[in-house]
Design an enzyme around this catalytic site. Structure first.
Site, PDB file in Angstrom:
ATOM      1  N   GLY A   1       0.825  -1.203   0.000  1.00 51.25           N
ATOM      2  CA  GLY A   1       0.000   0.000   0.000  1.00 51.25           C
ATOM      3  C   GLY A   1       0.860   1.253   0.000  1.00 51.25           C
TER       4      GLY A   1
ATOM      5  N   HIS B   1       2.596   5.060  -4.730  1.00 53.14           N
ATOM      6  CA  HIS B   1       3.149   6.290  -5.304  1.00 53.14           C
ATOM      7  C   HIS B   1       3.430   6.043  -6.791  1.00 53.14           C
ATOM      8  CE1 HIS B   1       6.897   4.100  -4.952  1.00 53.14           C
ATOM      9  NE2 HIS B   1       6.764   4.032  -3.636  1.00 53.14           N
TER      10      HIS B   1
ATOM     11  N   GLY C   1       5.957   5.209  -8.357  1.00 44.25           N
ATOM     12  CA  GLY C   1       6.717   3.987  -8.648  1.00 44.25           C
ATOM     13  C   GLY C   1       5.781   2.794  -8.800  1.00 44.25           C
ATOM     14  N   HIS C   2       4.791   2.722  -7.907  1.00 39.91           N
ATOM     15  CA  HIS C   2       3.805   1.642  -8.016  1.00 39.91           C
ATOM     16  C   HIS C   2       2.995   1.787  -9.305  1.00 39.91           C
ATOM     17  CE1 HIS C   2       4.311   1.709  -3.488  1.00 39.91           C
ATOM     18  NE2 HIS C   2       4.525   0.450  -3.762  1.00 39.91           N
TER      19      HIS C   2
ATOM     20  N   GLN D   1       7.790  -9.133   7.662  1.00 33.64           N
ATOM     21  CA  GLN D   1       9.037  -8.609   7.105  1.00 33.64           C
ATOM     22  C   GLN D   1       9.575  -7.393   7.856  1.00 33.64           C
ATOM     23  OE1 GLN D   1       7.001  -7.819   3.191  1.00 33.64           O
ATOM     24  NE2 GLN D   1       8.486  -6.162   3.065  1.00 33.64           N
TER      25      GLN D   1
ATOM     26  N   ASP E   1      14.322  -2.381  -4.962  1.00 34.23           N
ATOM     27  CA  ASP E   1      14.602  -3.417  -3.956  1.00 34.23           C
ATOM     28  C   ASP E   1      15.406  -4.513  -4.640  1.00 34.23           C
ATOM     29  OD1 ASP E   1      13.058  -2.417  -1.604  1.00 34.23           O
ATOM     30  OD2 ASP E   1      11.447  -2.486  -3.071  1.00 34.23           O
TER      31      ASP E   1
ATOM     32  N   GLN F   1      15.907  -7.913  -2.895  1.00 27.94           N
ATOM     33  CA  GLN F   1      14.621  -8.621  -2.871  1.00 27.94           C
ATOM     34  C   GLN F   1      14.372  -9.313  -4.214  1.00 27.94           C
ATOM     35  OE1 GLN F   1      10.831  -6.988  -1.099  1.00 27.94           O
ATOM     36  NE2 GLN F   1      10.363  -6.477  -3.199  1.00 27.94           N
TER      37      GLN F   1
ATOM     38  N   VAL G   1      12.017   4.224  -9.945  1.00 30.68           N
ATOM     39  CA  VAL G   1      11.398   5.504 -10.328  1.00 30.68           C
ATOM     40  C   VAL G   1      11.853   6.546  -9.307  1.00 30.68           C
ATOM     41  CG1 VAL G   1       9.217   6.687 -10.780  1.00 30.68           C
ATOM     42  CG2 VAL G   1       9.437   4.233 -11.266  1.00 30.68           C
TER      43      VAL G   1
ATOM     44  N   SER H   1       7.613   4.470  -0.216  1.00 34.23           N
ATOM     45  CA  SER H   1       6.471   4.832   0.634  1.00 34.23           C
ATOM     46  C   SER H   1       6.946   5.526   1.896  1.00 34.23           C
ATOM     47  CB  SER H   1       5.674   3.582   1.003  1.00 34.23           C
ATOM     48  OG  SER H   1       5.222   2.962  -0.167  1.00 34.23           O
TER      49      SER H   1
HETATM   50  O1  PAF Z   1       8.486  -4.577  -2.028  1.00 37.48           O
HETATM   51  C1  PAF Z   1       7.517  -4.562  -1.240  1.00 37.48           C
HETATM   52  O2  PAF Z   1       6.726  -3.610  -1.192  1.00 37.48           O
HETATM   53  C2  PAF Z   1       7.278  -5.751  -0.325  1.00 37.48           C
HETATM   54  O3  PAF Z   1       8.485  -6.289   0.115  1.00 37.48           O
HETATM   55  C3  PAF Z   1       6.416  -6.841  -0.976  1.00 37.48           C
HETATM   56  C4  PAF Z   1       7.084  -7.442  -2.180  1.00 37.48           C
HETATM   57  C5  PAF Z   1       5.069  -6.249  -1.385  1.00 37.48           C
HETATM   58  C6  PAF Z   1       6.140  -7.975   0.010  1.00 37.48           C
HETATM   59  O4  PAF Z   1       5.455  -7.527   1.129  1.00 37.48           O
END
Ligand code: PAF
Length: 283
Positions: A32, A35, A37-38, A62, A151, A154, A177, A187
């Protein structure tokens, strides 16, 4: 756009789309506080698949600090509006209880890679990420799952998980972005004061400095480049506390002594005030 809160209902839809050869599905996993980037992740998803699902779940597994979880921005109303405006078909926002009901015991861990860099500073972070992403993939059964280069670790870890466990999903990634001044969108940026935001620009500037040193001065040695990064960040202001800077292989995350063009990641993490920010660049 349909808003789905039930894991069971999302599972049923995911399974039905999987059975239908004509329909492709892309998942954009988010926590959530969406922004621009999303928005790019969503655009990518829409360019790849017939149906886009945006999941919105602030994943407690996490977070390694209670305060970070409590302070994490939450803007569900605005998130839904943005997704609707961008033509997202499904907004999946399960509750914590539904995702991780009492007695939930199973986790996913990509060992070794998860202990480096971010994993060293935030133990258990990637176990939490992998567990929730694996579960989201099982629930929605997408053809594509979309992430950002921001990330970077990740992304490497999730690609590894998908490969190791033969998960039938394509992991796609889009470049970081940035705001006009270069700050990587996150965020968490809304938690920065004006002064902290100004000082946070040193992360991007330090990474730009690396590009300059490599391309214009032919400096390729890790030690010299990291020294430049550290001294730039350490002198950027009283609000910045560098956590780590490193230069690693893009695929294995192993430290590399000499820049290998096309396979190098330079990563930085710092606390700015109380806010932890990360950034990276590819060489
Ligand atoms: O990158 C993120 O926003 C989070 O790590 C993800 C991949 C949504 C997992 O909660």
């Amino acid at each position: 756009m349909e808003v789905i809160e039930s894991v069971q209902k999302m599972c049923e839809l995911g399974a039905a789309w999987r059975r239908d050869d004509e329909i492709t599905v892309a998942l954009v996993p988010t926590m959530g506080a969406l922004h621009a980037g999303h928005a790019r992740l969503i655009e990518k998803a829409k360019s790849l698949a017939d149906i886009t699902i945006v999941s919105s779940f602030v994943n407690p597994l996490q977070f390694t600090e209670e305060k970070d979880l409590a302070d994490y921005p939450r803007t569900p109303k605005e998130d839904k509006k943005l997704c609707k405006d961008l033509g997202v078909e499904y907004f999946f926002a399960p509750s914590g209880e539904d995702m991780f009901p009492p007695g939930f015991l199973t986790t996913a861990n990509v060992s070794y890679l998860s202990t480096k860099l971010e994993g060293e500073s935030r133990q258990g972070h990637f176990r939490g990420v992998c567990t929730v992403v694996l579960k989201l993939i099982h629930i929605t059964q997408p053809d594509y799952a979309i992430f950002g280069h921001k990330d970077a670790q990740q992304l490497v870890i999730l690609k590894h998980m998908v490969r190791d466990l033969c998960i039938d999903v394509n992991i796609e990634a889009i470049p970081t972005v940035r705001d006009k001044d270069g700050l990587a969108l996150s965020s968490r940026n809304v938690l920065l004061s004006d002064e902290q935001r100004k000082q946070a620009l040193c992360l991007h500037r330090a990474l730009k400095r690396v590009h300059f040193l490599v391309s214009k001065q032919g400096i390729l040695h890790r030690g010299e480049l990291l020294q430049a990064v550290r001294s730039h960040i350490n002198s950027a202001g009283d609000q910045i506390e560098l956590d780590y800077a490193n230069i690693v292989s893009r695929t294995t995350l192993e430290e590399i002594d000499l820049i290998e063009s096309g396979n190098t990641l330079v990563l930085v993490a710092a606390r700015v005030g109380g806010v932890r920010l990360i950034d990276n660049t590819r060489l």
